[in-house]
Design a protein around this motif. Sequence first.
Motif, short mmCIF file in Angstrom:
data_model
loop_
_atom_site.label_atom_id
_atom_site.label_comp_id
_atom_site.label_asym_id
_atom_site.label_seq_id
_atom_site.Cartn_x
_atom_site.Cartn_y
_atom_site.Cartn_z
N GLY A 54 0.86 -1.19 0.00
CA GLY A 54 0.00 0.00 0.00
C GLY A 54 0.89 1.23 0.00
O GLY A 54 1.57 1.52 -0.97
N TYR A 65 -3.27 11.10 5.13
CA TYR A 65 -3.92 9.80 5.02
C TYR A 65 -2.97 8.81 4.37
O TYR A 65 -2.33 9.12 3.36
N SER A 67 -2.38 4.53 3.24
CA SER A 67 -3.03 3.24 2.99
C SER A 67 -2.09 2.10 3.32
O SER A 67 -0.88 2.18 3.10
N ILE A 103 -6.96 2.16 6.14
CA ILE A 103 -6.59 3.55 5.82
C ILE A 103 -6.38 4.25 7.16
O ILE A 103 -7.22 4.16 8.06
N HIS A 120 -9.37 -3.48 3.49
CA HIS A 120 -8.78 -3.13 2.19
C HIS A 120 -7.75 -4.18 1.77
O HIS A 120 -7.03 -4.72 2.61
N PRO A 123 -4.42 -1.29 -1.81
CA PRO A 123 -4.71 0.08 -2.25
C PRO A 123 -3.75 0.54 -3.34
O PRO A 123 -2.54 0.40 -3.22
N LEU A 126 -4.76 7.04 -3.30
CA LEU A 126 -5.57 7.83 -2.39
C LEU A 126 -5.64 9.26 -2.93
O LEU A 126 -4.66 9.78 -3.44
N GLU A 137 -10.39 6.26 -2.64
CA GLU A 137 -9.35 5.22 -2.63
C GLU A 137 -9.60 4.25 -3.78
O GLU A 137 -10.74 3.85 -4.03
N GLU A 139 -8.39 0.46 -5.45
CA GLU A 139 -7.92 -0.78 -4.83
C GLU A 139 -7.92 -1.94 -5.83
O GLU A 139 -8.88 -2.13 -6.57
N ILE A 151 -14.05 6.71 1.27
CA ILE A 151 -13.64 6.25 2.59
C ILE A 151 -14.38 7.01 3.69
O ILE A 151 -14.31 8.23 3.77
#
Length: 222
Positions: A54, A65, A67, A103, A120, A123, A126, A137, A139, A151
């Motif tokens: 991620g 933020y 992931s 996240i 998740h 990812p 973001l 997000e 994925e 999210i």
Amino acid sequence: VQKFEVTCGFFNEKSRNKECYFLILYEYDLSKKTWAQIFKSSPCIEKVGFHDIGGKITHNTENIYLSGGNIFSNELNPYNYSGKNIPNNYKDLIATTNIFGSIVQIDKLTKKHQKLSFGHRTPGGLFWDEYRNILWETEHGPRGGDELNIINKNENYGWPEVTYGKAYFRQEPSFFGTQYNIHNNFTKPFFSILVSDKFLADKGRRTSTPESFSTCSKARRF
């Protein structure tokens, strides 16, 4: 003097005994020309594929933020379970980590972090939408099931219990008994591509837009 800060990405850092790795987020202060560690993953893990980790980053005026990929699934590059007492359900297992499969939100002022969402898989991107105040997000799913998610706090997006993707051609069952081609009882994606295609999870690097995505986008005013 105005202070400028740059938040840098994850770095693999070996543990002291060099048997496992941490993922660490650093912040660079341009005025002081100093580095500061603001986040460190747990637990220490064996090295896995970079896209499974991620490590995508975005921010707004208040928060950063991050992931975390779900390294706990046997679907791709599994966490090394040998010799460890493994919780037999995902809810207990995800409580053992501060980022993987989730996240994470980090307060820019206090540097305190909390899990924002979980469930998740891998990812791929973001993005903070400042016009709508939405955290988007993207994925990767297994053999399809790539997702575009909005999210929201404390919501479970399904993996590894459910996915719109398909099982890989393997004889051994999923470690957590994943249900494929279904997404009941969990937060559904805003949009999902059911076929195995890198358009969505790789952040739209294809030059053409699938008709189904274009139609959905217009319908949802995306």
